[in-house]
Write a protein that holds these residues in place. Structure first.
Motif, PDB file in Angstrom:
ATOM      1  N   GLY A   1       0.814  -1.239   0.056  1.00 46.60           N
ATOM      2  CA  GLY A   1       0.006   0.067  -0.179  1.00 46.60           C
ATOM      3  C   GLY A   1       0.721   1.109   0.032  1.00 46.60           C
ATOM      4  O   GLY A   1       0.307   2.417   0.372  1.00 46.60           O
TER       5      GLY A   1
ATOM      6  N   TRP B   1      -4.472  -1.088   5.903  1.00 48.59           N
ATOM      7  CA  TRP B   1      -3.422  -1.777   5.334  1.00 48.59           C
ATOM      8  C   TRP B   1      -2.733  -2.925   6.581  1.00 48.59           C
ATOM      9  O   TRP B   1      -2.226  -3.767   6.036  1.00 48.59           O
ATOM     10  CB  TRP B   1      -2.239  -1.086   4.727  1.00 48.59           C
ATOM     11  CG  TRP B   1      -2.943  -0.584   3.349  1.00 48.59           C
ATOM     12  CD1 TRP B   1      -3.634   0.508   2.891  1.00 48.59           C
ATOM     13  CD2 TRP B   1      -2.874  -1.135   1.958  1.00 48.59           C
ATOM     14  NE1 TRP B   1      -3.870   0.394   1.707  1.00 48.59           N
ATOM     15  CE2 TRP B   1      -3.285  -0.833   1.082  1.00 48.59           C
ATOM     16  CE3 TRP B   1      -2.006  -2.547   1.813  1.00 48.59           C
ATOM     17  CZ2 TRP B   1      -3.319  -1.126  -0.287  1.00 48.59           C
ATOM     18  CZ3 TRP B   1      -1.939  -3.246   0.474  1.00 48.59           C
ATOM     19  CH2 TRP B   1      -2.718  -2.217  -0.530  1.00 48.59           C
TER      20      TRP B   1
ATOM     21  N   ALA C   1      -7.980  -4.477  -2.367  1.00 47.56           N
ATOM     22  CA  ALA C   1      -7.142  -3.593  -1.217  1.00 47.56           C
ATOM     23  C   ALA C   1      -7.928  -2.686  -0.683  1.00 47.56           C
ATOM     24  O   ALA C   1      -8.629  -1.709  -1.383  1.00 47.56           O
ATOM     25  CB  ALA C   1      -5.940  -3.619  -2.095  1.00 47.56           C
TER      26      ALA C   1
ATOM     27  N   LYS D   1       0.229   2.693  -5.601  1.00 51.03           N
ATOM     28  CA  LYS D   1      -1.042   2.199  -6.407  1.00 51.03           C
ATOM     29  C   LYS D   1      -0.311   1.859  -7.803  1.00 51.03           C
ATOM     30  O   LYS D   1       0.251   2.710  -8.492  1.00 51.03           O
ATOM     31  CB  LYS D   1      -1.898   3.482  -6.431  1.00 51.03           C
ATOM     32  CG  LYS D   1      -3.261   3.341  -7.005  1.00 51.03           C
ATOM     33  CD  LYS D   1      -4.196   4.215  -7.077  1.00 51.03           C
ATOM     34  CE  LYS D   1      -5.621   3.687  -7.435  1.00 51.03           C
ATOM     35  NZ  LYS D   1      -6.664   4.868  -7.243  1.00 51.03           N
TER      36      LYS D   1
ATOM     37  N   LEU E   1      -5.551   3.789  -0.629  1.00 49.72           N
ATOM     38  CA  LEU E   1      -4.273   3.887  -0.416  1.00 49.72           C
ATOM     39  C   LEU E   1      -4.007   4.596   0.730  1.00 49.72           C
ATOM     40  O   LEU E   1      -2.930   4.223   1.620  1.00 49.72           O
ATOM     41  CB  LEU E   1      -3.260   4.662  -1.463  1.00 49.72           C
ATOM     42  CG  LEU E   1      -1.986   4.384  -1.919  1.00 49.72           C
ATOM     43  CD1 LEU E   1      -1.777   2.879  -2.147  1.00 49.72           C
ATOM     44  CD2 LEU E   1      -1.480   5.306  -3.100  1.00 49.72           C
TER      45      LEU E   1
END
Length: 499
Positions: free
Chosen positions: A52, A77, A68, A55, A71
């Motif tokens: 993370g 994360w 996921a 991207k 960001l």
């Protein structure tokens, strides 16, 4: 087994540079999955996407089949993945407990509850079998224990997928064995590892699957037991034949009457006692041993980075001042130190500045050196050592690990030394860079220079005419070229073998 993480067709560009091109990776839950490739293959970019930190421009990442997190959602994360880097991220001045719960310390009425912090830290470490004092400053921990603390910290967030980036680079064989044992125990407890290493033998020791990247692309994925070492090297390099290392066994022996250019006479110091040996012109001598053997300290004493408590280093029969790098350099000793990031390079400076650093007095007077003089030195170094760079002005920190090491070697050779000391010369470099660096040893030797190689890598010792073995600070054996791995390792470890 279900996939704990999947990268599906991920791509990443930095301007015109393609860092990843349509790369896919699936890591099954509970396995140790190796990720290997040459420097610049795309491993770091893939890890930054999986953790993370960046991207992908194309493709996607899934954890347990779910997309996921965004960001910017760092907490999400942390519950999915963590990376334990080669260079520790613990804060040395804080205690183990403070590092484990940094920015999330338990509080009472708005004040940190120190008894609870210690108690929860001990409970966390005990639950994962990490025997470390929670009140100890993290800077006093061994490299091995720092890694285990970082793993425990990651697990405390709920992550069960850990990326290990070159975890064995600073460990001796005993510590590596303990790390691998802990990895297997954690796997049994449901933890999954992505294991990044340049030491291919480690892939076979601890991993169940392997993925190879080359030139930013996916090349191969398969069960470790089905991928031979030669196939693995071929996949990494795009060439057949595997790693080619010059072996001194096929070289004509150095004559006994050849003069010594350097002598270590009864050297004692931090971690070693009464070490004596000579280096003859055109000879390559290796020193082997565990990290606790004193081998690195001996080499650093020869170069003047350490001062001996007894004995002397003589060049041309004359003793060198103790602990004086400038005197060693003036006497004709060059060195590639064991830590290129902290001892070998000034990372923010250019290739030109780094390669010319040891010979500035020869390039100008009064401390003034024309930029074109530095550039000329660097241009020659780039050509002579095969450094892949945009030119002399490129910063050293923008180079791959293998090319950084070539810059360090070029700087050591810029002064045309008669003796070259190489300490872990191929640490953290890919298989082809290793081949190129060891090939330079043969060229240097053929020019009549003497070379001292101190390394944890047995391949690094193949070009040596003889290998000295240190154990617990004492010289215990000497092996001529053509030594067997079994005999050398037995002397390193102090194992008595059956004849």
């Amino acid at each position: 087994m279900s996939a704990i993480v999947e990268a599906i067709g991920v791509g990443r560009r930095y301007g015109p540079t393609v860092a990843l091109a349509d790369v896919s990776l699936t890591v099954a839950a509970g396995e140790s999955h190796a990720l290997v490739g040459r420097n610049g293959a795309g491993k770091s970019t893939l890890v930054s996407i999986l953790t993370g930190l960046s991207k992908p421009d194309t493709g996607s990442v899934l954890f347990g089949g779910e997309p996921a997190p965004a960001l910017g959602d760092r907490e999400a994360w942390r519950t999915r993945v963590a990376c334990v880097y080669q260079h520790s991220t613990v804060i040395p001045d804080l205690t183990v407990a403070e590092n484990l719960f940094i920015n999330r310390q338990p509080t009472r009425r708005g004040v940190i509850s120190w008894p609870r912090l210690r108690r929860e830290s001990r409970e966390l470490l005990d639950s994962w079998g990490v025997a470390v004092d929670v009140d100890l400053p993290a800077g006093e921990l061994s490299v091995e224990d720092r890694q285990l603390v970082e793993i425990a910290r990651a697990l405390s967030y709920g992550a069960r997928f850990i990326v290990l980036d070159e975890p064995t680079a600073q460990l001796d064989s005993d510590a590596i064995g303990r790390l691998f044992s802990r990895m297997r125990e954690l796997q049994d407890a449901g933890v999954t590892f992505l294991f990044i290493s340049h030491h291919l033998q480690e892939v076979y020791e601890v991993c169940q699957a392997v993925t190879v990247l080359r030139d930013a692309r996916h090349i191969l994925t398969g069960p470790v037991e089905e991928v031979s070492r030669s196939r693995l090297v071929d996949a990494m390099t795009g060439e057949t034949g595997g790693l080619t290392v010059v072996d001194a066994a096929g070289r004509e022996r150095i004559g006994a009457d050849t003069e010594d250019v350097l002598t270590a006479a009864g050297l004692s110091g931090d971690g070693f006692t009464d070490i004596s040996f000579g280096l003859r012109r055109g000879e390559v001598v290796g020193i082997a041993g565990s990290n606790a053997s004193g081998k690195h300290q001996v080499a650093e004493t020869v170069y003047g980075l350490r001062a001996p408590t007894a004995g002397a280093v003589l060049v041309g029969g004359r003793p060198l001042p103790r602990g004086d790098v400038k005197a060693a350099l003036r006497a004709g000793i060059g060195c590639v130190p064991r830590d290129r990031h902290h001892q070998g390079l000034v990372l923010g400076m250019s290739i030109a500045d780094n390669t010319a650093m040891s010979i500035l007095d020869r390039l100008g007077s009064g401390g003034l050196v024309a930029p074109r003089a530095r550039a000329a030195v660097a241009t020659k170094a780039i050509a002579d050592h095969g450094i892949v760079a945009s030119g002399p002005a490129q910063p050293a920190d923008a180079l791959s690990g293998g090319n950084q090491q070539k810059v360090v070697l070029a700087r050591a050779l810029a002064s045309d030394p008669s003796v070259l000391v190489l300490i872990n010369p191929t640490a953290g470099v890919d298989v082809k860079s290793k081949e190129a660096l060891l090939g330079q040893v043969e060229r240097i030797r053929a020019e009549g220079k003497a070379v001292l190689i101190v390394s944890d890598e047995l391949d690094d010792l193949r070009p040596c005419d003889r290998v000295l073995v240190l154990r617990a600070g004492t010289l215990v054996a000497e092996h001529e070229a053509g030594w067997s791995v079994g005999d050398l390792v037995a002397d390193i470890e102090g194992v008595v073998t059956d004849d």
